[in-house]
Enzyme design. Structure first.
Site, PDB file in Angstrom:
ATOM      1  N   GLU A   1     -12.932 -12.225  -5.880  1.00 34.13           N
ATOM      2  CA  GLU A   1     -13.278 -11.495  -4.650  1.00 34.13           C
ATOM      3  C   GLU A   1     -14.162 -10.291  -4.971  1.00 34.13           C
ATOM      4  O   GLU A   1     -13.871  -9.524  -5.885  1.00 34.13           O
ATOM      5  CB  GLU A   1     -11.997 -10.995  -3.958  1.00 34.13           C
ATOM      6  CG  GLU A   1     -12.284 -10.219  -2.675  1.00 34.13           C
ATOM      7  CD  GLU A   1     -11.051  -9.465  -2.129  1.00 34.13           C
ATOM      8  OE1 GLU A   1     -10.357  -8.798  -2.910  1.00 34.13           O
ATOM      9  OE2 GLU A   1     -10.805  -9.551  -0.918  1.00 34.13           O
TER      10      GLU A   1
ATOM     11  N   GLY B   1      -3.685  -3.645  -7.171  1.00 30.99           N
ATOM     12  CA  GLY B   1      -2.552  -2.862  -6.685  1.00 30.99           C
ATOM     13  C   GLY B   1      -1.313  -3.727  -6.508  1.00 30.99           C
ATOM     14  O   GLY B   1      -0.216  -3.360  -6.919  1.00 30.99           O
ATOM     15  N   GLY B   2      -1.489  -4.893  -5.903  1.00 26.64           N
ATOM     16  CA  GLY B   2      -0.356  -5.785  -5.658  1.00 26.64           C
ATOM     17  C   GLY B   2       0.282  -6.237  -6.956  1.00 26.64           C
ATOM     18  O   GLY B   2       1.507  -6.284  -7.085  1.00 26.64           O
TER      19      GLY B   2
ATOM     20  N   GLY C   1      -3.108  -5.354   0.215  1.00 31.62           N
ATOM     21  CA  GLY C   1      -4.150  -4.593  -0.472  1.00 31.62           C
ATOM     22  C   GLY C   1      -4.783  -5.420  -1.563  1.00 31.62           C
ATOM     23  O   GLY C   1      -4.816  -6.652  -1.488  1.00 31.62           O
ATOM     24  N   SER C   2      -5.239  -4.726  -2.588  1.00 33.62           N
ATOM     25  CA  SER C   2      -6.007  -5.390  -3.647  1.00 33.62           C
ATOM     26  C   SER C   2      -5.096  -6.161  -4.603  1.00 33.62           C
ATOM     27  O   SER C   2      -3.902  -5.880  -4.721  1.00 33.62           O
ATOM     28  CB  SER C   2      -6.776  -4.339  -4.435  1.00 33.62           C
ATOM     29  OG  SER C   2      -5.857  -3.456  -5.044  1.00 33.62           O
TER      30      SER C   2
ATOM     31  N   GLU D   1       0.363  -9.377  -0.195  1.00 33.88           N
ATOM     32  CA  GLU D   1      -0.761 -10.135   0.374  1.00 33.88           C
ATOM     33  C   GLU D   1      -2.007  -9.486  -0.202  1.00 33.88           C
ATOM     34  O   GLU D   1      -2.261  -8.309   0.050  1.00 33.88           O
ATOM     35  CB  GLU D   1      -0.774  -9.997   1.895  1.00 33.88           C
ATOM     36  CG  GLU D   1       0.477 -10.486   2.577  1.00 33.88           C
ATOM     37  CD  GLU D   1       0.532 -11.995   2.647  1.00 33.88           C
ATOM     38  OE1 GLU D   1      -0.530 -12.632   2.667  1.00 33.88           O
ATOM     39  OE2 GLU D   1       1.655 -12.532   2.665  1.00 33.88           O
TER      40      GLU D   1
ATOM     41  N   CYS E   1      -9.878  -9.580   4.135  1.00 41.14           N
ATOM     42  CA  CYS E   1      -9.305 -10.402   3.059  1.00 41.14           C
ATOM     43  C   CYS E   1      -9.694 -11.863   3.260  1.00 41.14           C
ATOM     44  O   CYS E   1      -9.608 -12.661   2.330  1.00 41.14           O
ATOM     45  CB  CYS E   1      -7.793 -10.260   3.040  1.00 41.14           C
ATOM     46  SG  CYS E   1      -7.056 -10.545   4.651  1.00 41.14           S
TER      47      CYS E   1
ATOM     48  N   LYS F   1       4.790   3.822   2.526  1.00 44.23           N
ATOM     49  CA  LYS F   1       3.896   4.653   1.710  1.00 44.23           C
ATOM     50  C   LYS F   1       2.570   4.709   2.480  1.00 44.23           C
ATOM     51  O   LYS F   1       1.912   3.686   2.673  1.00 44.23           O
ATOM     52  CB  LYS F   1       3.745   3.998   0.339  1.00 44.23           C
ATOM     53  CG  LYS F   1       2.464   4.260  -0.435  1.00 44.23           C
ATOM     54  CD  LYS F   1       2.297   5.665  -0.920  1.00 44.23           C
ATOM     55  CE  LYS F   1       1.083   5.781  -1.851  1.00 44.23           C
ATOM     56  NZ  LYS F   1      -0.194   5.345  -1.277  1.00 44.23           N
TER      57      LYS F   1
HETATM   58  P1  NAP Z   1      -5.417  -1.046  -2.422  1.00 42.93           P
HETATM   59  O1  NAP Z   1      -6.369  -0.130  -3.081  1.00 42.93           O
HETATM   60  O2  NAP Z   1      -4.710  -2.016  -3.305  1.00 42.93           O
HETATM   61  O3  NAP Z   1      -4.382  -0.114  -1.631  1.00 42.93           O
HETATM   62  C1  NAP Z   1      -3.250  -0.598  -0.903  1.00 42.93           C
HETATM   63  C2  NAP Z   1      -2.094   0.369  -1.077  1.00 42.93           C
HETATM   64  O4  NAP Z   1      -1.500   0.165  -2.354  1.00 42.93           O
HETATM   65  C3  NAP Z   1      -2.455   1.847  -1.033  1.00 42.93           C
HETATM   66  O5  NAP Z   1      -1.392   2.570  -0.453  1.00 42.93           O
HETATM   67  C4  NAP Z   1      -2.605   2.167  -2.481  1.00 42.93           C
HETATM   68  O6  NAP Z   1      -2.488   3.532  -2.748  1.00 42.93           O
HETATM   69  C5  NAP Z   1      -1.487   1.370  -3.117  1.00 42.93           C
HETATM   70  N1  NAP Z   1      -1.750   1.050  -4.514  1.00 42.93           N
HETATM   71  C6  NAP Z   1      -2.850   0.449  -5.016  1.00 42.93           C
HETATM   72  N2  NAP Z   1      -2.720   0.287  -6.347  1.00 42.93           N
HETATM   73  C7  NAP Z   1      -1.504   0.774  -6.676  1.00 42.93           C
HETATM   74  C8  NAP Z   1      -0.798   0.876  -7.907  1.00 42.93           C
HETATM   75  N3  NAP Z   1      -1.301   0.438  -9.054  1.00 42.93           N
HETATM   76  N4  NAP Z   1       0.421   1.449  -7.879  1.00 42.93           N
HETATM   77  C9  NAP Z   1       0.941   1.907  -6.713  1.00 42.93           C
HETATM   78  N5  NAP Z   1       0.314   1.848  -5.535  1.00 42.93           N
HETATM   79  C10 NAP Z   1      -0.887   1.281  -5.499  1.00 42.93           C
HETATM   80  O7  NAP Z   1      -6.141  -1.934  -1.307  1.00 42.93           O
HETATM   81  P2  NAP Z   1      -7.099  -1.440  -0.123  1.00 42.93           P
HETATM   82  O8  NAP Z   1      -8.321  -0.848  -0.688  1.00 42.93           O
HETATM   83  O9  NAP Z   1      -6.306  -0.662   0.845  1.00 42.93           O
HETATM   84  O10 NAP Z   1      -7.477  -2.782   0.643  1.00 42.93           O
HETATM   85  C11 NAP Z   1      -8.519  -3.644   0.240  1.00 42.93           C
HETATM   86  C12 NAP Z   1      -7.943  -4.908  -0.388  1.00 42.93           C
HETATM   87  O11 NAP Z   1      -6.880  -5.400   0.424  1.00 42.93           O
HETATM   88  C13 NAP Z   1      -8.947  -6.059  -0.492  1.00 42.93           C
HETATM   89  O12 NAP Z   1      -8.811  -6.682  -1.745  1.00 42.93           O
HETATM   90  C14 NAP Z   1      -8.523  -7.001   0.619  1.00 42.93           C
HETATM   91  O13 NAP Z   1      -8.888  -8.334   0.394  1.00 42.93           O
HETATM   92  C15 NAP Z   1      -7.038  -6.802   0.618  1.00 42.93           C
HETATM   93  N6  NAP Z   1      -6.449  -7.135   1.904  1.00 42.93           N
HETATM   94  C16 NAP Z   1      -5.607  -8.219   1.968  1.00 42.93           C
HETATM   95  C17 NAP Z   1      -5.059  -8.599   3.194  1.00 42.93           C
HETATM   96  C18 NAP Z   1      -4.131  -9.781   3.298  1.00 42.93           C
HETATM   97  O14 NAP Z   1      -3.510  -9.955   4.353  1.00 42.93           O
HETATM   98  N7  NAP Z   1      -3.995 -10.618   2.301  1.00 42.93           N
HETATM   99  C19 NAP Z   1      -5.359  -7.867   4.356  1.00 42.93           C
HETATM  100  C20 NAP Z   1      -6.194  -6.774   4.247  1.00 42.93           C
HETATM  101  C21 NAP Z   1      -6.726  -6.418   3.008  1.00 42.93           C
HETATM  102  P3  NAP Z   1      -3.638   4.258  -3.603  1.00 42.93           P
HETATM  103  O15 NAP Z   1      -4.872   4.200  -2.770  1.00 42.93           O
HETATM  104  O16 NAP Z   1      -3.070   5.603  -3.818  1.00 42.93           O
HETATM  105  O17 NAP Z   1      -3.840   3.479  -4.859  1.00 42.93           O
END
Ligand code: NAP
Length: 534
Positions: A395, A246-247, A242-243, A266, A303, A185
C-alpha cells in the site's frame, strides 16, 4: 463554553495529570489550532481501565433499552454538536465540509443502527438444546449458549475518518452495543475533534444513568500511551484502525501480554482490480474513468483505494493507459491529512518511480505546491517486475496506483496465488467471464474480504451483510468485520450454561422467552416459549 481544552476524560472527569503536551495544526495552512493536548499519565491510563472494569457489572445489568438509549443519545449529541464539530474536523484534517457532512450522516446512522440491534436482541445468538434424560447410553444434558460482553475495549481510530472511525465511530458504538466499556486513544492528528466527540459520549453516559467508567478518552502522541493501554491487565479486547505498521506493533504488544487478548486491527490494503479482456475491449474508457475517480477519492486516503490494476497487454490496454493518464494529469491536487502522511506518500511515489522498469502514465506528480498537497501519480509496469520488487505490491497511502501489464489472463491467476491478504478484490468482466475465470474467483475468495464485480472498492455500504475485513495483512483477524452489523461480534464471547435451573439463566435463554427472541431451539429457529421442565 470552551469546546477544546486538551484534557482527557477519565471516567466522567476531565483530567490533566501529565506534563508533556502537543498541539493540533491545520494541515492546509500550518496554523496552530486551539488546545494544548496532554500526554496521558500512567495514573490516568490505569484509572481509565480500572473504572471501565468497575462499570462492567452495571453495564451488564442495564435493560436493553438503556443501552439502546445511550446509543441514540450519542447520535443525537453528534447532530446537536452541529457545524462547530464539522468545522473543527475540517480544520484538523482538511477534509472538505461536504465529505465531513456525509461522514457525520454515516456516523449517526451506524450509531442508531446499533441501537436498533440492541433493541431487537438476536445478536446474542441464543441457542438451546434441551435435555433428554431418557437418552441411552447416556442422558443428554440441557445445554444453552449465548453471547456476553468480553470486558473493557481499547479503541484506536484512524486519521482518515475523524467521525466514522474515531471516538464515536464504528468500533466504539459496536463495543458499547455489546455492553463493553470503552477507553479510546485519541488520534493525535485530530485531537480537538476527538475531545468534542468524547464530550458528547460523556454526556450521553450521564443522561443514560450509567456509571461514568463506561467511557474514557486519553490523548497521546507518544506510542507509550497506546502500548500501555493494550498491555493493561484490565483491557479485554482492542479495536484498531490504521496503518499496518501501527496495527502490527500493537498486535505484537498484545501477543506478548501474560494473558493475550483479541486485537481486531483493520489495516491498509492494496485492493487489486482485475480487468478481464472483454471488459477492457468493450468498456476501457468507462473503466479508466471509474478507476481514476476511485484512486483520487479523498486524495487517495482510503484503506479501500485501488493500488494495483491488472490487465493483459495489447492495443486495448494502450488505449486504457492513454485515457487513464489524461485523467490522472487532470486530477487536481489536494491537501492530505497531515504532513507525515504526505511525506510518506511522496517517498512511496519516489520509490515506485525510481524502480527500473516502472513507467509514469501521465505526469508523476507526487506533490503540488504547499499546504500538504498531493497529486495523482499513475504508473505502469510489467507484472513480472513484482518478482524482483515486491514492495511495488505494498500500500502507498494516497492517490497513486500501478497498472500491471499481464501477458495473459493466466498471469492474473499467478498474481492472485501469491498476493497478500486484502480488504477487497475487484473483477471487471461479463457474467460469463466469472464462469470462465472461476479459478481466479475461487482464489480471490481466500485472499480478500469483499469481492466486487464491475465496480470499484472505495465506498463501503454500512449494512447487515457488509464484511469489511480480510486475511492478514488487511487485518489481524479475518473472521470479523469492523463495519456493519456484525462488527458487534468482535466484542462478545459465547458462554454455555449446562443444566442450569431456568430461574438462574439469563432472560435470553429462559424457557418463557420473555424477550421474544428468535432462538435456535434443538436446531430449529423459533421464538416460541418452551414448556417449563417438570
Ligand atoms: P496510524 O498512523 O497507524 O494511526 C492509527 C492510530 O494508531 C493512532 O492513534 C496512532 O497514534 C496509533 N499508533 C500508530 N502506530 C502505533 C504504535 N506503534 N504504537 C502505538 N500506537 C500507534 O494510521 P493513520 O495514519 O491514522 O491511518 C492511515 C492508515 O489507516 C492507512 O494505512 C489506511 O489504509 C488505514 N486505514 C484502514 C482502514 C480499515 O478499515 N482497514 C480504515 C481507514 C484507514 P500515533 O499517531 O501517535 O502513532
Amino acid at each position: 463554553m470552551t469546546l477544546v481544552t486538551g484534557k482527557h476524560f477519565v471516567g466522567g472527569q476531565r483530567s490533566a495529570e501529565g506534563t508533556d503536551s502537543f498541539e493540533a495544526s491545520n494541515p492546509a495552512t500550518g496554523e496552530t489550532l486551539d488546545g494544548r493536548f496532554l500526554e496521558a499519565a500512567d495514573s490516568e491510563i490505569d484509572r481509565s481501565l480500572a473504572l471501565a472494569d468497575e462499570s462492567f457489572a452495571a453495564l451488564q445489568q442495564a435493560p436493553a433499552e438503556t443501552i439502546a438509549g445511550l446509543l441514540d443519545k450519542i447520535a443525537d449529541g453528534i447532530e446537536a454538536a452541529g457545524d462547530a464539530l464539522l468545522a473543527r474536523a475540517h480544520a484538523e484534517t482538511a477534509l472538505p465540509m461536504p465529505r465531513l457532512t456525509g461522514e457525520r450522516a454515516r456516523t449517526v446512522g451506524q450509531t442508531r443502527r446499533f441501537a436498533a440491534i440492541v433493541r431487537e436482541g438476536s445478536w446474542r445468538q441464543a441457542r438451546i438444546d434441551r435435555s433428554d434424560p431418557a437418552r441411552t447410553p447416556l442422558p443428554k444434558p440441557d445445554v444453552r449458549t449465548m453471547l456476553h460482553a468480553v470486558g473493557p475495549v481499547v479503541v484506536f481510530g484512524a486519521s482518515n475518518f475523524p467521525l466514522a472511525i474515531s471516538v464515536a465511530g464504528t468500533d466504539t458504538v459496536s463495543a458499547l452495543a455489546a455492553r463493553c466499556p470503552v477507553v479510546v486513544k485519541a488520534h493525535p492528528a485530530h485531537p480537538g475533534t476527538c475531545e468534542m466527540l468524547a464530550a458528547v459520549i460523556d454526556q450521553a453516559v450521564r443522561d443514560a444513568g450509567l456509571p461514568a467508567g463506561v467511557f474514557s478518552l486519553l490523548h497521546g502522541r507518544s506510542h507509550r500511551v497506546g502500548a500501555a493501554l493494550v498491555t493493561h491487565p484490565k483491557a479485554s479486547a482492542v479495536a484498531f484502525t490504521g496503518s499496518l505498521k501501527g496495527g502490527r506493533a500493537l498486535a505484537d504488544a498484545v501477543a506478548a501480554r501474560p494473558q493475550p487478548i483479541p486485537i481486531y486491527a483493520e489495516m491498509g490494503s492494496v485492493n487489486p482490480v482485475f480487468v478481464l479482456p472483454s471488459a477492457l475491449e468493450q468498456r476501457g474508457d468507462a473503466i479508466a474513468e471509474g478507476y481514476l475517480q476511485s484512486v483520487n477519492l479523498g486524495v487517495g486516503q482510503f484503506c479501500t483505494n485501488p493500488g494495483l490494476l491488472l490487465a493483459a497487454g495489447g492495443p486495448p490496454l494502450d488505449r486504457f493507459l492513454k485515457a487513464a493518464g489524461e485523467k490522472a494529469a487532470a486530477a487536481p491536487a489536494a491537501t492530505m491529512l497531515h504532513d507525515g502522511i504526505r511525506s510518506a506518500y511522496q517517498e512511496g511515489v519516489a520509490s515506485i518511480r525510481d524502480t527500473p522498469g516502472v513507467e509514469a502514465v501521465g505526469p508523476a506528480r507526487a506533490a503540488a505546491g504547499d499546504a500538504n498537497q498531493a497529486a495523482c501519480s499513475l504508473f505502469t509496469a510489467p507484472l513480472s517486475l513484482l518478482a524482483e520488487h515486491e514492495s511495488l505490491a505494498a500500500e502507498n497511502f494516497g492517490p497513486s496506483s500501478i497498472v500491471l501489464r499481464c501477458e495473459s489472463p493466466d498471469d492474473m491467476l499467478a498474481f492472485a496465488e501469491q498476493m497478500e491478504g486484502s480488504l477487497t478484490a475487484t473483477i471487471h468482466g461479463t457474467e460469463q467471464d466469472l464462469q470462465d475465470h472461476a479459478p481466479l474467483v475461487r482464489l480471490l475468495e481466500r485472499k480478500a474480504g469483499r469481492l466486487i464485480f464491475n465496480g470499484f472498492p472505495t465506498g463501503i455500504e454500512v449494512c447487515a451483510a457488509m464484511h469489511h475485513g480480510g486475511p492478514y495483512p488487511a487485518t489481524t483477524h479475518s473472521g470479523f468485520t469492523s463495519i456493519g452489523n456484525a462488527a458487534i461480534y468482535r466484542f462478545a464471547s459465547p458462554v454455555c450454561y449446562q443444566d442450569f435451573p431456568d430461574s438462574a439463566l439469563p432472560a435470553e435463554l429462559q424457557n418463557a422467552n420473555p424477550l421474544g427472541l428468535m432462538r435456535l431451539v434443538d436446531g430449529q429457529p423459533s421464538s416460541a416459549p418452551l414448556p417449563s421442565a417438570g
